[in-house]
Design a protein around this motif. Structure first.
Motif: not given
Length: 320
Positions: A66-76, A258-276
């Motif tokens: 998940q990023s700073i913003w997230s939608d709902q995907d779930h079940g029971i 590489i994927y771990h680095q990608l997740m951190e890259f996205r985290f840094v560059h989407t922290k200021a996202a204004e919505n989902y």
């Protein structure tokens, strides 16, 4: 504590998270608070929960991406009588309301525990996933893929595990389906043009932004979902799938880092996202020359990984 208090906590603490991993641990704890509160409210209205159950999350939440913003995907999934479904749908609706009030957008595709398709008995869930595989249409396999990237957040983990075991047993006897999975996942949106420049959205509210989800992240996700299905790995996290399967596929050791680095890259560059919606894009103007070079390499590596996964499965399937 009520939903409003949890929402205030979210606003105060979400930007204090320092890594993608910490952010996802924090999301888990926040969502658990909401679900427990929803259970308390429904039990006060309807009586105690009538059967063993598991509330599970899917999509980016299921994969711990998940990023700073997230939608709902779930079940029971519940192990009880069919007439108990009304109770669990009521619980699902309360969970949806609670998550929405605390900052989690409703899923546009209605992949939520408030919907009949996503809240079922253990037996009905097993029948449904087999039905999706038997149909093997683009839509049914999309539903199945969404379900497969799932993990239990609250409740009995063995219930979801049993449904996944049913899936693996079916695939063991219908191995031709792996070709359908490959066809279903085998599309990677181009992230660069023929001159090697990053492609951005050309119009609309995301104009001038790079669609990092579709061009960069999904190839890794789809590659590891293919390998996880093929080797009956029930974990949902892309990184955990890599960790579990890297002894089988040594090339995954490189792509795990590489994927771990990608997740951190996205985290840094989407922290200021204004919505989902915005959290899936990175404004091109905020990327330095080195950032752009790194992003292009992430794109290239994702495409390579998907091709390696595809070739591995096709080679192994040809031996059956």
């Amino acid at each position: 504590m009520n939903y409003e208090a949890i929402h205030l906590m979210r606003k105060q603490e979400i930007h204090k998270q320092t890594t993608s991993e910490h952010l996802n641990q924090w999301h888990d704890e926040l969502m658990k608070r909401v679900v427990h509160l929803a259970i308390e409210k429904v039990e006060a209205e309807q009586g105690r929960i009538p059967a063993p159950f598991a509330f599970f999350v899917m999509g980016s939440a299921g994969r711990r991406e998940q990023s700073i913003w997230s939608d709902q995907d779930h079940g029971i999934v519940f192990d009880g009588k069919k007439e108990h479904k009304r109770y669990f749908l009521r619980l699902g609706k309360e969970i949806v309301t609670g998550l929405e009030l605390t900052g989690y957008q409703r899923c546009d595709g209605k992949v939520m525990a408030s919907e009949s398709m996503w809240t079922q008995t253990l037996a009905s869930w097993s029948e449904q996933v087999i039905g999706w595989l038997e149909q093997a249409s683009w839509q049914s396999l999309r539903h199945f893929s969404t379900f497969f990237d799932s993990r239990v957040l609250i409740g009995q983990k063995n219930l979801l595990a049993k449904v996944k075991v049913t899936t693996f047993c079916y695939l063991e006897n219908h191995r031709q389906l792996y070709n359908r999975f490959i066809d279903n996942f085998d599309f990677i949106r181009k992230g660069t043009n023929i001159f090697g420049k990053l492609l951005t959205e050309q119009s609309g509210p995301m104009s001038g932004r790079v669609p990092i989800k579709t061009t960069t992240i999904l190839p890794y996700v789809n590659a590891m979902r293919l390998l996880a299905l093929h080797h009956q790995e029930s974990r949902a996290s892309t990184l955990q799938r890599m960790q579990e399967l890297k002894t089988k596929y040594t090339f995954l050791q490189e792509y795990e880092a590489i994927y771990h680095q990608l997740m951190e890259f996205r985290f840094v560059h989407t922290k200021a996202a204004e919505n989902y919606d915005a959290v899936h894009y990175i404004p091109l103007h905020q990327l330095s020359k080195d950032d752009k070079k790194e992003l292009k390499q992430f794109m290239k590596s994702g495409s390579e990984l998907f091709q390696l996964a595809k070739e591995a499965i096709e080679t192994e399937c040809s031996k059956w």
